[in-house]
Design an enzyme around this catalytic site. Structure first.
Site, short mmCIF file in Angstrom:
data_model
loop_
_atom_site.label_atom_id
_atom_site.label_comp_id
_atom_site.label_asym_id
_atom_site.label_seq_id
_atom_site.Cartn_x
_atom_site.Cartn_y
_atom_site.Cartn_z
N CYS A 161 -33.67 -10.82 22.08
CA CYS A 161 -34.17 -9.48 22.07
C CYS A 161 -32.82 -8.91 21.19
O CYS A 161 -31.94 -9.55 20.59
CB CYS A 161 -34.68 -8.86 23.16
SG CYS A 161 -33.25 -9.00 24.51
N ARG A 171 -35.14 -7.58 27.99
CA ARG A 171 -36.39 -8.45 27.57
C ARG A 171 -35.98 -10.11 27.64
O ARG A 171 -36.95 -10.73 28.40
CB ARG A 171 -37.14 -8.07 26.41
CG ARG A 171 -37.57 -6.77 26.28
CD ARG A 171 -38.06 -6.17 25.03
NE ARG A 171 -36.75 -5.88 24.25
CZ ARG A 171 -36.90 -5.49 22.87
NH1 ARG A 171 -37.90 -5.45 22.25
NH2 ARG A 171 -35.65 -5.29 22.15
N ASP A 203 -39.80 -2.36 24.55
CA ASP A 203 -38.24 -2.26 25.25
C ASP A 203 -38.13 -1.48 26.21
O ASP A 203 -38.31 -0.16 26.15
CB ASP A 203 -37.29 -1.91 23.95
CG ASP A 203 -35.88 -2.40 24.41
OD1 ASP A 203 -35.60 -2.47 25.56
OD2 ASP A 203 -35.10 -2.57 23.56
#
Ligand code: 4NP
Length: 151
Positions: free
Chosen positions: A7, A13, A123
């Site tokens: 990420c 994440r 996100d």
């Protein structure tokens, strides 16, 4: 097989994706290796975001030991499958590929949950919604582990 989750910051994440997939691989007694990295170096050395640590621990997964690191070109040699959480991460990783074989290793994570849709993992650094991220990653990892157990 070696799988890398990627990420932007490697604190929200991809650490969660690493934790969920690692737990599934351990449950099944498989010996695939899972790691994660960020396209940026903004949080190098930091442990995952409190929100990711908390949602993982609510599902019996401990990710608190993980440390953020930046994606490097050597990851193309070290990993068989490189999974991007969103299309920006995907583009940034693809820019660093040296050849077609390396490019083929890169896929969008949520195509394992929703094939062909090219969806992003939202996100939670901005949305604050770690539960939504956990649920999406859980489905993708469940499908992914079914695929990689054949390898
Ligand atoms: P991640 O989330 O890419 O899922 O780890 C982010 C973490 C940090 C920042 C952005 C996104 N940041 O701007 O520092």
């Amino acid at each position: 097989m070696k799988i890398l989750m990627v990420c932007l910051g490697n604190i929200c994440r991809s650490p969660l994706a690493e934790g969920i997939l690692t737990a599934k691989i351990a449950e099944l007694g498989l010996d695939h290796l899972v790691d994660s990295a960020g396209t940026s170096g903004w949080h190098v050395g930091s442990r995952p975001h409190e929100g990711s640590i908390k949602i993982a621990s609510e599902h019996g997964i401990d990710i608190s030991h993980q440390k953020s690191r930046q994606f490097t070109t050597s990851d193309y040699e070290d990993f068989d499958l490189i999974l991007a959480m969103d299309s920006e991460n995907y583009k940034d990783i693809m820019k660093l590929a040296a050849n077609e074989a390396q490019k083929k290793k890169v896929k969008l994570m949520l195509n394992y949950a929703h094939p062909g849709k090219n969806m992003a993992v939202p996100d939670p650094y901005y949305t604050g919604n770690f539960k939504e991220v956990y649920n999406l990653l859980e489905i993708a990892c469940a499908n992914l582990v079914t695929e990689v157990r054949m390898d």
